[in-house]
Write an enzyme that holds these catalytic residues in place. Sequence first.
Site, short mmCIF file in Angstrom:
data_model
loop_
_atom_site.label_atom_id
_atom_site.label_comp_id
_atom_site.label_asym_id
_atom_site.label_seq_id
_atom_site.Cartn_x
_atom_site.Cartn_y
_atom_site.Cartn_z
N LYS A 18 0.84 -1.21 0.00
CA LYS A 18 0.00 0.00 0.00
C LYS A 18 0.88 1.26 0.00
O LYS A 18 0.64 2.18 -0.78
CB LYS A 18 -0.93 0.02 1.23
N ARG A 31 -9.59 0.34 9.02
CA ARG A 31 -9.15 -1.04 9.22
C ARG A 31 -10.21 -1.86 9.95
O ARG A 31 -9.99 -3.04 10.18
CB ARG A 31 -7.89 -1.02 10.08
N ARG A 70 11.78 -6.35 4.72
CA ARG A 70 11.54 -4.92 4.53
C ARG A 70 12.51 -4.09 5.37
O ARG A 70 12.75 -4.40 6.54
CB ARG A 70 10.10 -4.63 4.95
N ARG A 86 11.47 -2.07 10.83
CA ARG A 86 10.39 -1.64 11.72
C ARG A 86 10.27 -2.61 12.87
O ARG A 86 10.36 -3.81 12.68
CB ARG A 86 9.07 -1.58 10.94
N ARG A 122 -0.16 -9.41 13.10
CA ARG A 122 -0.77 -8.38 12.23
C ARG A 122 -1.59 -9.01 11.11
O ARG A 122 -2.64 -8.49 10.73
CB ARG A 122 0.33 -7.46 11.66
#
Length: 214
Positions: free
Chosen positions: A14, A89, A128, A161, A172
């Site tokens: 996203k 969400r 990531r 992160r 998540r």
Amino acid sequence: MEALILLGAPGAGKGTAAERLVARLGVRHVSSGDLLRGAVKQGTPAGQEAEGYMKQGKLVPDELIGRIITDLLVAGGSQLKVLLDGFPRTVAQAEMLEKVVSAQQGRLRGTVLLEVAEEILVERLAGRRLCPKCNAGYHVRTLPPKVSGTCDRCGTPLVQRTDDTAETVRQRLAVFRQDTSPLIEWYNSRGLLKRVDGVGSADDVTERIVQALR
Ligand code: AMP
């Protein structure tokens, strides 16, 4: 005000697509995750409240993020065109959004669902990396920086992160399945949902989104 929603699991791409869509569609990118991370960094009351939930990969309370997004949309005025990334969400958040959009005499342009298989999401999130200074995103395998561990744009050492660790990623994804996936039907039943294949290069995915919105 006009709002466009990017919906997708963590790691669906996203943020990457949103960065590119800003120029293509002339929209302002509003990432609820970035807003919350900024609030945590600054130590604001909202940030202090959000931090514990975020570390565990849980959703922050609807009222907390709802207030932040609603304030931003109201302050933006009638000319604002936003691309919402990470909000709503939950169905409760979608209801809040619907309310503020109609109170502002705005419109929801559509909801783009970025579809990516779960094995790919886990691989993407684990690899990531992020520049803590300019926010540029990388991936150790698919989008490595020119110098390992260093931001191409500003030379800052890259970080992972804190919620991209294996255990938090699983949490998540479970939250997405349970709390966020009902939004797919919510927007579909309103004739607002566009499904887009989220696998491929960032440029290809962005192009698919632009075409889906035509
Ligand atoms: P993201 O950067 O979108 O993956 O968001 C990072 C974290 O911020 C999430 O795991 C949640 O803890 C929190 N968060 C972001 N957006 C929302 C939202 N709309 N509702 C609740 N929590 C959120």
